[in-house]
Enzyme design. Sequence first.
Site, mmCIF file in Angstrom:
data_model
loop_
_atom_site.group_PDB
_atom_site.id
_atom_site.type_symbol
_atom_site.label_atom_id
_atom_site.label_comp_id
_atom_site.label_asym_id
_atom_site.label_seq_id
_atom_site.Cartn_x
_atom_site.Cartn_y
_atom_site.Cartn_z
ATOM 1 N N TYR A 17 2.917 -13.217 89.851
ATOM 2 C CA TYR A 17 2.876 -12.509 88.567
ATOM 3 C C TYR A 17 2.316 -11.110 88.725
ATOM 4 O O TYR A 17 2.704 -10.182 88.005
ATOM 5 C CB TYR A 17 2.105 -13.322 87.521
ATOM 6 C CG TYR A 17 2.968 -14.432 87.003
ATOM 7 C CD1 TYR A 17 3.915 -14.183 86.027
ATOM 8 C CD2 TYR A 17 2.897 -15.709 87.543
ATOM 9 C CE1 TYR A 17 4.763 -15.178 85.586
ATOM 10 C CE2 TYR A 17 3.741 -16.711 87.105
ATOM 11 C CZ TYR A 17 4.666 -16.438 86.133
ATOM 12 O OH TYR A 17 5.512 -17.423 85.702
ATOM 13 N N PHE A 26 13.214 -17.397 96.096
ATOM 14 C CA PHE A 26 12.311 -16.265 95.851
ATOM 15 C C PHE A 26 12.915 -14.932 96.233
ATOM 16 O O PHE A 26 12.487 -13.905 95.727
ATOM 17 C CB PHE A 26 10.892 -16.494 96.410
ATOM 18 C CG PHE A 26 10.730 -16.394 97.891
ATOM 19 C CD1 PHE A 26 10.850 -15.195 98.554
ATOM 20 C CD2 PHE A 26 10.401 -17.525 98.626
ATOM 21 C CE1 PHE A 26 10.680 -15.109 99.925
ATOM 22 C CE2 PHE A 26 10.231 -17.461 99.996
ATOM 23 C CZ PHE A 26 10.373 -16.240 100.642
HETATM 24 C C1 HEM Z 1 17.897 -6.707 103.373
HETATM 25 C C2 HEM Z 1 17.564 -7.670 102.589
HETATM 26 C C3 HEM Z 1 16.828 -8.903 103.049
HETATM 27 C C4 HEM Z 1 17.225 -9.870 103.940
HETATM 28 C C5 HEM Z 1 18.550 -9.936 104.681
HETATM 29 C C6 HEM Z 1 16.142 -10.818 104.051
HETATM 30 C C7 HEM Z 1 16.158 -11.933 104.865
HETATM 31 C C8 HEM Z 1 15.072 -12.745 105.120
HETATM 32 C C9 HEM Z 1 15.043 -13.854 106.052
HETATM 33 C C10 HEM Z 1 16.207 -14.309 106.905
HETATM 34 C C11 HEM Z 1 13.810 -14.405 106.019
HETATM 35 C C12 HEM Z 1 13.317 -15.578 106.840
HETATM 36 C C13 HEM Z 1 13.367 -16.843 106.059
HETATM 37 C C14 HEM Z 1 13.164 -18.058 106.887
HETATM 38 O O1 HEM Z 1 12.990 -17.984 108.109
HETATM 39 O O2 HEM Z 1 13.186 -19.144 106.276
HETATM 40 C C15 HEM Z 1 13.051 -13.647 105.063
HETATM 41 C C16 HEM Z 1 11.739 -13.897 104.727
HETATM 42 C C17 HEM Z 1 11.049 -13.274 103.709
HETATM 43 N N1 HEM Z 1 11.559 -12.280 102.859
HETATM 44 FE FE1 HEM Z 1 13.329 -11.354 103.051
HETATM 45 N N2 HEM Z 1 15.127 -10.435 103.229
HETATM 46 C C18 HEM Z 1 15.514 -9.267 102.600
HETATM 47 C C19 HEM Z 1 14.799 -8.569 101.660
HETATM 48 C C20 HEM Z 1 13.589 -8.981 101.154
HETATM 49 C C21 HEM Z 1 12.918 -8.361 100.056
HETATM 50 C C22 HEM Z 1 13.406 -7.134 99.283
HETATM 51 C C23 HEM Z 1 11.786 -9.076 99.840
HETATM 52 C C24 HEM Z 1 10.736 -8.899 98.798
HETATM 53 C C25 HEM Z 1 10.412 -7.823 98.216
HETATM 54 C C26 HEM Z 1 11.719 -10.121 100.823
HETATM 55 C C27 HEM Z 1 10.679 -11.024 100.958
HETATM 56 C C28 HEM Z 1 10.574 -11.953 101.968
HETATM 57 C C29 HEM Z 1 9.392 -12.742 102.242
HETATM 58 C C30 HEM Z 1 8.077 -12.693 101.477
HETATM 59 C C31 HEM Z 1 9.696 -13.557 103.358
HETATM 60 C C32 HEM Z 1 8.763 -14.536 104.070
HETATM 61 C C33 HEM Z 1 9.188 -15.935 103.845
HETATM 62 C C34 HEM Z 1 8.500 -16.948 104.710
HETATM 63 O O3 HEM Z 1 7.549 -16.641 105.443
HETATM 64 O O4 HEM Z 1 8.941 -18.095 104.627
HETATM 65 N N3 HEM Z 1 12.832 -10.044 101.596
HETATM 66 N N4 HEM Z 1 13.836 -12.646 104.520
#
Ligand code: HEM
Lengths: 205, 541
Positions: free
Chosen positions: B221, B369
Amino acid sequence: MQIETIIQKYHILTGQCVDFVRDFYEQLRSVHVEQLERKWITITLLVIGLLVVIIVGDAFFHGVNPPSKVETIDSAKLHLSKEFAESNLGVQLDDKGEIMVRMVAGRYSFFPKHIAVPAETKITFRWVSMDVLHGVHIPMTNMSTMIVPGYVAEITTSFPKPGEYPVLCNEYCGLGHNHMWSNISVIAKEDWTFPATVPAEGIKP
Amino acid sequence: MNDAAERKLALSHLWVAFIAFIVACFMGEYQVLERSGLIPALDSPTVYFASVSTHGVLMGFVLTTFFIMGFGYYTASTSLKVPVWNNKLAWVGFWISLLGTLLAAIPLLTGNASVLYTFYLPMQAHVAFYLGATLLIVGSWIWCGIMWVMFKQWKQVHPKQPVPLAMFATTANALLWLWASAGVALEVLFQAIPLALGWIDTVDPGLARTLFAWTLHPIVYFWLIPAYIAFYVFVPKQAGGYLYSDEAARGAFIVLAVFALPIGFHHLYMDPEQAKGWKLLHGIGTLVVSIPTLVTGFTVIASLEIAGRLRGGKGLFGWIGSLPWSNPMVLAVILSLLMLILGGFGGVINASYAMNAMIHNTAWVPGHFHLIFAGTTVIMYFAIAYYLWPMLVQKPLFSNSLALIQLWTWFIGMGILTTPWHVLGLLGQPRRISSVVYNTLLTLAWKPYELAMIFGGLILLGSACLFIYNLAKTQLNPVSGVFTQRVEYAEAIHPVKELPEYLNDFTLWNRVIAVLMLISFGVPILQFFFMNTFGSPGWGY
Ligand code: HEM
Ligand SMILES: [Cu+2]
Ligand SMILES: [Cu+2]
């Protein structure tokens, strides 16, 4: 004498509380809220209220609750514990004839690596970790729980459909997290006999 | 008022936020590529988890915290029409947070803190990671303090007058964050850092998870409130209309700040260390906190309808067509609401624990998320940036049409990225895996979805680059001349003249929060000191 002063104080206190609530309510009433908005807020409250009633009802009358045993165990001494000693892992029948499965999670597998259980039968799983945090999920089923070191995760479920299911770790537990899995065979109820357990391969150090 | 000092302060914060964002977007695209197995040479869990840890920290902690601070300073000074209180202190906060970010970046990028942004104990990272995270939070506490002082000072000078809505909401967020961050601060100071330094031998992972859950819900939030602020104070004016109800807005922010806090156990539904009664209590609170979101959706749509009709829209839906779709703020709010509605359905599933068991910790969760956070929330961060940038740099926006393309592509890319991600979760894929090696037929069904995600990520990456390009071009443009545009806050149809103190102050609510926190976290935390618990030593990864 003593008691009287306490009672008097108590009276004053409740009086203050009542005044406060009344005052608060009056002030709230004075806030301008549109007709339409009032309706919407009422609908919202009703919907949320209904959902609350459903989950509370499920919890109290149908026993729908998440795994929450709050039972501790020393994860560093599992091999010394009676319950989670190597020879005691896997499928067992308890004294009431119910199925009890004890499993140890450790990087990077679940032990024993393969078990067989009957379909459509109540099964209680007890999971412990010997190192870090793990999670376990049998896809397409609700056999899911976190396995927190120091605690026993207990969950009761039953599998409606026979088949071969993978057992996957679903919480990051280290660089080999994706290698952490094992198998479970769910066998038609009539074909299953105890012990159908494939002998445990043994817990690797 | 010459606000050069405020503009510089806000710009510096926002640039740190957006640089973190663009770096992390490249990592995101690498991650979807790596995990799909399309390019075998990329396969490396070591690099993958260093990257996911960094991506998560940059997006979840750096982008958000710096954006909120920068936006908050500018909102405070423009809505109250006063300079930022104690500008020097604000800069001290900025540098502490930046130092913390850089300090944490070293172990993250060198693979010495691959514990993901949730850093669940007893897995252990290099101590610099925890120290860096602590400094980032300490810097943000300074921001909270400054917001609090400015709020109180304004009220002293203007007794009985309603605090401008934008500032009221910003202060609510500062209060929320002070309470929210306390949980993780306790975990880091009393468990993670002492363990990493060898002062203690073991920690209780159950306690650690409980303290983290204290923070984990309200933090979302904290991230979301800037988007809601834009919904209420910018959108109606930009759409050419009025805010439907100022009082409902205040009520929504209060309920958000109060009820976001005592409900973190929905992150522990599947955990063995908390009892079912507490989970049920937090589950009910979770439903309550959806009320302000429903009220917000209503008020925003009503405000848009007023604007559409004022612009000549007729009929039941005619007003939608007559909205100024070419205004980035208006376009963003429409796309944001669409993603909120879709994500809201997913959220209800997560919140109900019978259904939650099916998707808990599966790929569904990051799918959800990214839709709500990277979609609904971040698209409003873009809109706020497009709106404020010209005023911050005193030059017109480089290109409005690029901005519109950027918002559309973010929306489309997010759809293509997150829809397959949700499906993967339903097909049983666990989250946080670097590649698929399970020997089961189930995994055959996963492949096409993983490939679709690469495509979605590519669109998002392109969109993110357009965003940065537009901002940089705006700032570097040689155009000079007098720039007079000022921030315009929306007016309510019935402007508020006076308000009960409860809707104009937080003293009472602060006490309510204290009581609710005591009820919902008191016993669950104390139990660890009365039970016979067994600690865990630290582990590498
Ligand atoms: C270019 C765009 C994006 C792509 C392709 C992308 C892709 C990914 C992938 C593949 C993971 C790993 C998930 C896993 O291993 O289960 C991840 C984790 C994460 N993403 Fe993104 N993401 C993008 C943009 C964003 C944005 C804009 C945010 C938030 C503002 C974000 C927040 C997060 C967070 C907090 C995690 C950590 C999740 C964890 O530790 O399980 N991502 N993302
Ligand atoms: Cu794992
Ligand atoms: Cu939450």
